[in-house]
Design a protein around this motif. Structure first.
Motif, PDB file in Angstrom:
ATOM      1  N   LEU A 170       0.827  -1.208   0.000  1.00 60.09           N
ATOM      2  CA  LEU A 170       0.000   0.000   0.000  1.00 60.09           C
ATOM      3  C   LEU A 170       0.864   1.263   0.000  1.00 60.09           C
ATOM      4  O   LEU A 170       0.522   2.264  -0.642  1.00 60.09           O
ATOM      5  N   SER A 171       1.982   1.209   0.721  1.00 58.78           N
ATOM      6  CA  SER A 171       2.840   2.383   0.863  1.00 58.78           C
ATOM      7  C   SER A 171       3.418   2.849  -0.464  1.00 58.78           C
ATOM      8  O   SER A 171       3.698   4.040  -0.649  1.00 58.78           O
ATOM      9  N   PHE A 172       3.611   1.930  -1.397  1.00 55.24           N
ATOM     10  CA  PHE A 172       4.162   2.278  -2.702  1.00 55.24           C
ATOM     11  C   PHE A 172       3.064   2.532  -3.738  1.00 55.24           C
ATOM     12  O   PHE A 172       3.336   2.583  -4.934  1.00 55.24           O
ATOM     13  N   SER A 173       1.842   2.685  -3.264  1.00 54.97           N
ATOM     14  CA  SER A 173       0.727   2.911  -4.178  1.00 54.97           C
ATOM     15  C   SER A 173       0.095   4.278  -3.923  1.00 54.97           C
ATOM     16  O   SER A 173       0.478   4.991  -2.994  1.00 54.97           O
ATOM     17  N   THR A 174      -0.893   4.610  -4.750  1.00 58.70           N
ATOM     18  CA  THR A 174      -1.609   5.879  -4.581  1.00 58.70           C
ATOM     19  C   THR A 174      -2.576   5.837  -3.403  1.00 58.70           C
ATOM     20  O   THR A 174      -3.170   6.861  -3.057  1.00 58.70           O
ATOM     21  N   PHE A 175      -2.734   4.670  -2.773  1.00 59.74           N
ATOM     22  CA  PHE A 175      -3.692   4.530  -1.675  1.00 59.74           C
ATOM     23  C   PHE A 175      -3.210   5.206  -0.393  1.00 59.74           C
ATOM     24  O   PHE A 175      -4.016   5.555   0.470  1.00 59.74           O
ATOM     25  N   VAL A 176      -1.896   5.341  -0.225  1.00 64.18           N
ATOM     26  CA  VAL A 176      -1.358   6.010   0.972  1.00 64.18           C
ATOM     27  C   VAL A 176      -1.020   7.463   0.659  1.00 64.18           C
ATOM     28  O   VAL A 176      -1.432   8.373   1.370  1.00 64.18           O
ATOM     29  N   PHE A 177      -0.241   7.694  -0.409  1.00 58.57           N
ATOM     30  CA  PHE A 177      -0.012   9.054  -0.887  1.00 58.57           C
ATOM     31  C   PHE A 177      -0.306   9.100  -2.379  1.00 58.57           C
ATOM     32  O   PHE A 177       0.327   8.413  -3.161  1.00 58.57           O
ATOM     33  N   GLU A 178      -1.278   9.935  -2.736  1.00 61.12           N
ATOM     34  CA  GLU A 178      -1.717  10.003  -4.132  1.00 61.12           C
ATOM     35  C   GLU A 178      -0.744  10.788  -4.995  1.00 61.12           C
ATOM     36  O   GLU A 178      -0.356  10.353  -6.081  1.00 61.12           O
TER      37      GLU A 178
END
Length: 222
Positions: A109-117
């Motif tokens: 999740l951390s490497f996705s847009t879900f944590v920082f868009e």
């Protein structure tokens, strides 16, 4: 420049303290995890600095996401340390499996847009745009840190634990409460709610109470 120099001095101290503990018991799980924690804290301090020096939003976004990965990693290691200390082995039970699986999920999740868009630069000010699951990340981190502190406190209050172990647990508890309170408030709430990112430069300083007091507890009373 002074703060940068102080940061690297603290990083050097942290790694040396971790290495001393590691070499004092290379087969002891608690010693190994503590050493890994010093390395992750050091990397986190460096990456935090780099994230503020990046020249474009895409580069910043990469480094900010890496910060979140490293923050999740030291949170995971903290839980494992709290569960294993003062024993010399890691407990591979269902709780460990749940924490491990959730940790792997949080990393993705951390490497996705879900944590920082994305990241916007407005008048040279860094504005982070949180993703839809940033709250899940925060909840996971809070849960893990709370579990770790509770486990340490439970062991400290256990009447079967001898005096020297209680001294160790007391120092680790104090260091944990100070460091992780600072990290939660300053590096997560202040950055994400108030959009004040400069505070992440103090990450190395925030790590000192936990690293120094845990080192003292292991070396002095171990």
């Amino acid at each position: 420049m002074i703060l940068l120099a102080v940061t690297f001095v603290i990083i050097f101290i942290n790694i040396i303290l971790g290495l001393i503990v590691f070499l004092g018991g290379i087969k002891n799980a608690s010693n190994i995890i503590f050493f890994l924690l010093t390395l992750v804290f050091s990397l986190l301090s460096v990456v935090n600095y780099i994230s503020l020096l990046a020249n474009d939003p895409m580069s910043m976004l990469f480094w900010v996401r890496l910060v979140m990965v490293l923050a999740a990693t030291h949170t995971f290691l903290f839980v494992i340390l709290a569960r294993s200390f003062p024993d010399d082995k890691i407990k591979y039970d269902n709780f460990f499996k749940i924490i491990l699986v959730s940790f792997i999920g949080i990393i993705f999740l951390s490497f996705s847009t879900f944590v920082f868009e994305k990241i916007n630069l407005i008048n040279d000010r860094i504005i982070t745009v949180p993703g839809k699951l940033i709250v899940l990340y925060g909840a996971w981190a809070m849960f893990c840190i709370s579990c770790a502190i509770y486990l340490l406190y439970k062991k400290y209050k256990n009447e079967l634990v001898d005096g020297s172990k209680k001294y160790q647990l007391r120092f680790i508890l104090i260091g944990s409460l100070i460091t992780y309170s600072l990290l939660i408030v300053m590096n997560f709430i202040v950055v994400n709610v108030f959009q004040y990112t400069a505070v992440v430069k103090l990450t190395a300083i925030f790590s000192l109470p936990f690293i120094v007091l845990t080192f003292y507890a292991i070396l002095k009373h171990g």
